[in-house]
Design a protein around this motif. Structure first.
Motif, PDB file in Angstrom:
ATOM      1  N   UNK A  22       0.834  -1.208   0.000  1.00 13.23           N
ATOM      2  CA  UNK A  22       0.000   0.000   0.000  1.00 13.23           C
ATOM      3  C   UNK A  22       0.866   1.255   0.000  1.00 13.23           C
ATOM      4  N   UNK A  23       1.936   1.250   0.798  1.00 16.68           N
ATOM      5  CA  UNK A  23       2.855   2.387   0.852  1.00 16.68           C
ATOM      6  C   UNK A  23       3.513   2.603  -0.512  1.00 16.68           C
ATOM      7  N   UNK A  24       3.942   1.534  -1.147  1.00 18.87           N
ATOM      8  CA  UNK A  24       4.570   1.644  -2.463  1.00 18.87           C
ATOM      9  C   UNK A  24       3.617   2.180  -3.511  1.00 18.87           C
ATOM     10  N   UNK A  25       2.376   1.759  -3.468  1.00 17.01           N
ATOM     11  CA  UNK A  25       1.387   2.259  -4.424  1.00 17.01           C
ATOM     12  C   UNK A  25       1.103   3.747  -4.205  1.00 17.01           C
ATOM     13  N   UNK A  43       1.788   6.745  -6.862  1.00 13.69           N
ATOM     14  CA  UNK A  43       0.756   7.717  -7.251  1.00 13.69           C
ATOM     15  C   UNK A  43       1.226   9.153  -7.094  1.00 13.69           C
ATOM     16  N   UNK A  44       1.967   9.431  -6.020  1.00 13.17           N
ATOM     17  CA  UNK A  44       2.358  10.817  -5.751  1.00 13.17           C
ATOM     18  C   UNK A  44       3.661  11.217  -6.430  1.00 13.17           C
ATOM     19  N   UNK A  45       4.615  10.284  -6.516  1.00 14.34           N
ATOM     20  CA  UNK A  45       5.924  10.622  -7.044  1.00 14.34           C
ATOM     21  C   UNK A  45       6.176  10.070  -8.441  1.00 14.34           C
TER      22      UNK A  45
END
Length: 62
Positions: free
Chosen positions: A35-38, A42-44
């Motif tokens: 979830x953190x990687x996704x 999305x943001x970077x």
């Protein structure tokens, strides 16, 4: 979208009945990292395959 509780319940249903607390913790850890990687993607943004290969070649040569 499913709530966090529903996602955990779904994960628990997929695990064997004899799983340990450590098994559950590991699966929760992996799901959190995914979830953190996704979110980061999305943001970077993400790198293209060719960019990653170029970086790896540079790092491995140095």
């Amino acid at each position: 979208m499913n709530s966090t509780k529903e996602k955990v319940q779904s994960m628990l249903r997929k695990l064997p009945d004899d799983c340990t607390i450590e098994d559950i913790q590991y699966h929760l850890y992996v799901l959190g990292k995914i979830r953190q990687g996704l979110q980061i993607a999305d943001t970077q943004g993400v790198l293209q395959q060719a960019e990653v290969e170029g970086l790896l070649n540079k790092w491995l040569i140095e």
